[in-house]
Design an enzyme around this catalytic site. Structure first.
Site, PDB file in Angstrom:
ATOM      1  N   ASN A  11       0.878  -1.169   0.000  1.00 37.52           N
ATOM      2  CA  ASN A  11       0.000   0.000   0.000  1.00 37.52           C
ATOM      3  C   ASN A  11       0.916   1.219   0.000  1.00 37.52           C
ATOM      4  O   ASN A  11       1.442   1.606   1.041  1.00 37.52           O
ATOM      5  CB  ASN A  11      -0.889  -0.048   1.245  1.00 37.52           C
ATOM      6  CG  ASN A  11      -1.864   1.112   1.314  1.00 37.52           C
ATOM      7  OD1 ASN A  11      -1.788   2.042   0.512  1.00 37.52           O
ATOM      8  ND2 ASN A  11      -2.763   1.065   2.270  1.00 37.52           N
ATOM      9  N   LYS A  18       3.148   0.734   3.229  1.00 40.88           N
ATOM     10  CA  LYS A  18       2.758  -0.291   4.207  1.00 40.88           C
ATOM     11  C   LYS A  18       2.809  -1.626   3.495  1.00 40.88           C
ATOM     12  O   LYS A  18       2.435  -1.703   2.320  1.00 40.88           O
ATOM     13  CB  LYS A  18       1.331  -0.042   4.697  1.00 40.88           C
ATOM     14  CG  LYS A  18       1.193   1.163   5.573  1.00 40.88           C
ATOM     15  CD  LYS A  18      -0.217   1.215   6.154  1.00 40.88           C
ATOM     16  CE  LYS A  18      -0.562   2.624   6.563  1.00 40.88           C
ATOM     17  NZ  LYS A  18      -1.917   3.006   6.320  1.00 40.88           N
ATOM     18  N   ARG A  93      -2.504  -2.022  -3.546  1.00 37.63           N
ATOM     19  CA  ARG A  93      -3.710  -1.216  -3.374  1.00 37.63           C
ATOM     20  C   ARG A  93      -3.610  -0.039  -4.336  1.00 37.63           C
ATOM     21  O   ARG A  93      -2.623   0.712  -4.312  1.00 37.63           O
ATOM     22  CB  ARG A  93      -3.796  -0.699  -1.946  1.00 37.63           C
ATOM     23  CG  ARG A  93      -4.962   0.240  -1.771  1.00 37.63           C
ATOM     24  CD  ARG A  93      -4.982   0.847  -0.395  1.00 37.63           C
ATOM     25  NE  ARG A  93      -6.159   1.677  -0.265  1.00 37.63           N
ATOM     26  CZ  ARG A  93      -6.178   2.840   0.379  1.00 37.63           C
ATOM     27  NH1 ARG A  93      -5.086   3.311   0.951  1.00 37.63           N
ATOM     28  NH2 ARG A  93      -7.288   3.535   0.457  1.00 37.63           N
ATOM     29  N   HIS A 182     -12.796   3.052  -0.274  1.00 36.86           N
ATOM     30  CA  HIS A 182     -12.816   2.019   0.781  1.00 36.86           C
ATOM     31  C   HIS A 182     -13.481   0.735   0.278  1.00 36.86           C
ATOM     32  O   HIS A 182     -13.982  -0.063   1.071  1.00 36.86           O
ATOM     33  CB  HIS A 182     -13.602   2.470   2.031  1.00 36.86           C
ATOM     34  CG  HIS A 182     -12.993   3.579   2.808  1.00 36.86           C
ATOM     35  ND1 HIS A 182     -13.757   4.531   3.455  1.00 36.86           N
ATOM     36  CD2 HIS A 182     -11.707   3.897   3.067  1.00 36.86           C
ATOM     37  CE1 HIS A 182     -12.962   5.391   4.079  1.00 36.86           C
ATOM     38  NE2 HIS A 182     -11.703   5.021   3.842  1.00 36.86           N
ATOM     39  N   LEU A 211     -15.917   3.378   9.617  1.00 32.39           N
ATOM     40  CA  LEU A 211     -15.669   4.616  10.351  1.00 32.39           C
ATOM     41  C   LEU A 211     -14.230   4.634  10.852  1.00 32.39           C
ATOM     42  O   LEU A 211     -13.930   4.103  11.930  1.00 32.39           O
ATOM     43  CB  LEU A 211     -16.650   4.730  11.528  1.00 32.39           C
ATOM     44  CG  LEU A 211     -18.138   4.510  11.201  1.00 32.39           C
ATOM     45  CD1 LEU A 211     -18.980   4.568  12.476  1.00 32.39           C
ATOM     46  CD2 LEU A 211     -18.625   5.533  10.187  1.00 32.39           C
ATOM     47  N   ARG A 243     -12.247  15.663   7.250  1.00 30.64           N
ATOM     48  CA  ARG A 243     -13.018  16.068   6.061  1.00 30.64           C
ATOM     49  C   ARG A 243     -14.457  16.402   6.445  1.00 30.64           C
ATOM     50  O   ARG A 243     -15.052  15.738   7.296  1.00 30.64           O
ATOM     51  CB  ARG A 243     -13.043  14.943   5.020  1.00 30.64           C
ATOM     52  CG  ARG A 243     -11.687  14.575   4.487  1.00 30.64           C
ATOM     53  CD  ARG A 243     -11.811  13.577   3.331  1.00 30.64           C
ATOM     54  NE  ARG A 243     -10.538  12.937   3.085  1.00 30.64           N
ATOM     55  CZ  ARG A 243     -10.324  11.623   3.122  1.00 30.64           C
ATOM     56  NH1 ARG A 243     -11.322  10.786   3.384  1.00 30.64           N
ATOM     57  NH2 ARG A 243      -9.139  11.130   2.886  1.00 30.64           N
ATOM     58  N   GLY A 334     -15.424   2.532  14.221  1.00 29.02           N
ATOM     59  CA  GLY A 334     -16.524   1.556  14.190  1.00 29.02           C
ATOM     60  C   GLY A 334     -16.240   0.327  15.029  1.00 29.02           C
ATOM     61  O   GLY A 334     -17.142  -0.224  15.679  1.00 29.02           O
ATOM     62  N   GLU A 386      -8.288  -5.124   5.074  1.00 23.49           N
ATOM     63  CA  GLU A 386      -8.103  -4.785   3.661  1.00 23.49           C
ATOM     64  C   GLU A 386      -6.926  -5.540   3.054  1.00 23.49           C
ATOM     65  O   GLU A 386      -6.971  -5.931   1.895  1.00 23.49           O
ATOM     66  CB  GLU A 386      -7.912  -3.260   3.519  1.00 23.49           C
ATOM     67  CG  GLU A 386      -9.217  -2.526   3.774  1.00 23.49           C
ATOM     68  CD  GLU A 386      -9.048  -1.030   3.960  1.00 23.49           C
ATOM     69  OE1 GLU A 386      -8.676  -0.612   5.070  1.00 23.49           O
ATOM     70  OE2 GLU A 386      -9.274  -0.282   3.005  1.00 23.49           O
TER      71      GLU A 386
END
Ligand code: AMP
Length: 405
Positions: A11, A18, A93, A182, A211, A243, A334, A386
């Protein structure tokens, strides 16, 4: 000879990489790590092999090429070198795949050119992703490299959800439409939620609430995304760490005309200085909750605005789906912030939505239900993964589904 079993997931951000090396026989991590502050004097590589101690090296890492070479050296120290015949592929990614990429794709010259063509709609992310791919190609030119796109899962959105209500010709000329982001997380979590319920994903309707510092919601019908809250860019939708999410677009003209601000200044304002940090000075939900508990009114208002927006999207996606089997919370907020989950669903009992206080308070790394027994709609906390999803999609494309999950 048996097939190679390892996938390296990369990523690549503008100043970071990463990575995770996975063994697809059991989806286990062989090593994980991060290179930060690439291009600065104070770069840092943190590498953690499975079952071993983390190692950190500092000093200047000039560019992505040097970063990936340093990663390869660390992996080699653990006998996991990139030259190993066990390595099946590298999964990258890639943030923006536009309308073109609806699936993970083996990278060739034409794919690279298309990712490059999409830079105007993803100026921050796609260039960094491209650099990561090109660097990895130099390191292992013989190895399949696969692009897994953040936008791909959302390409199933109907035109009614994907189009903005603006002049069609202008929109098409500039590729202005809702792409969503996402997607890897929404795909993984919607499927994992169906599995948690013991249901076939193709017959399960889920509202996924991702989230994190960035945040997005999606409505998933039978495993296919039918709406999502982010749009042309990740700025639309929910209130996020920094944001704004949704607002009247005329705010921008107002700030230009009356506030004398430039497009770039407003871009920075809305992407980096808005959302929770703009509202109360903090973007970490832990800190906001601590301040709320101390009676801090500014933090409380920020929390309330965050929850109000979230609740509106839950209601909207309930209406979009018609029948909802589950609401799933994922990502940093989340998965960890019980007060956010409780507040987002408070008062929605008429919709069959409720959170059991005790279950909600339990912490854990596993997917779990937090709705009361017998609830009409399941409410779940489903940790996202992910990297595993990127590795799974990469491996399935290169080797076939095999026996991994
Ligand atoms: P992510 O972008 O998914 O890594 O999520 C990062 C965000 O998760 C942080 O900015 C925090 O706001 C939030 N977060 C992480 N841990 C907790 C926690 N224990 N309680 C509340 N929020 C958390």
């Amino acid at each position: 000879m048996s097939s190679p079993t390892r996938v390296l997931v990369l990523n690549s951000g503008s100043s970071s990489v990463k990575y995770q090396l996975l063994d697809m026989r059991d989806s286990s991590r062989l090593a994980v790590g991060l290179v930060e502050r690439i291009g600065e004097q104070t770069s840092r590589l943190k590498h953690t092999p499975a079952g071993g101690e983390s190692r950190e090296c500092g000093g200047a890492i000039a560019d992505h090429d040097a970063a990936l070479k340093a990663v390869a050296e660390e992996l080699a120290k653990d006998g996991l070198g990139l030259d190993s015949p066990e390595l099946a592929a590298i999964g990258h990614r890639v943030v923006h795949g536009g309308k073109t990429f609806t699936e993970p794709t083996v990278i060739d010259g034409a794919v690279l050119a298309e990712i490059e063509r999409l830079i105007p709609v993803a100026p921050l992310h796609n260039p960094a992703n491209l650099t990561g791919i090109r660097t990895a190609q130099v390191l292992r030119p013989d190895l399949p490299q696969v692009a897994v796109f953040d936008t791909a899962f959302h390409t199933t959105m109907p035109e009614s959800a994907a189009r903005y209500a603006i002049d069609v010709k202008t929109a098409d000329e500039h590729r202005v439409r809702r792409y969503g982001f996402h997607g890897t997380s929404h795909a993984y979590v919607s499927r994992a939620t169906a599995e948690l319920l013991g249901k076939d994903p193709a017959e399960t309707n889920v509202i996924v609430l991702h989230l994190g510092n960035g945040a997005s919601a999606s409505a998933v019908r039978g495993g296919r995304c039918v709406d999502t809250s982010m749009g042309l860019t990740p700025l639309e939708g929910l209130v996020m760490g920094t944001r704004s999410g949704d607002m009247d677009p005329a705010v921008i003209f107002h700030l230009m005309r009356v506030g004398g601000m430039s497009a770039d200044e407003i871009d920075t304002l809305l992407n980096k200085k808005s959302g929770l940090i703009g509202l109360c000075g903090d973007n970490d939900m832990r800190e906001i909750r601590r301040r709320v508990d101390e009676g801090d009114e500014q933090a409380e208002l920020a929390f309330d605005i965050y929850i109000h927006r979230l609740k509106k999207y839950i209601g909207a996606y309930y209406a979009v789906l018609g029948r909802v089997d589950a609401v799933a919370f994922t990502a940093g907020v989340g998965e960890n912030a019980a007060p956010v989950r409780a507040a987002a669903l408070a008062g929605l009992e008429e919709l069959g939505l409720a959170v059991d206080g005790e279950r909600n308070a339990v912490r854990g790394d596993e997917a779990r239900l937090i709705s009361p027994d017998g609830a009409r709609v399941a409410v779940a906390v489903v940790p996202t993964d992910e990297e595993l999803e990127i590795a799974t999609q990469t491996y399935a494309l290169v080797i076939g589904s095999g026996n991994h999950t």
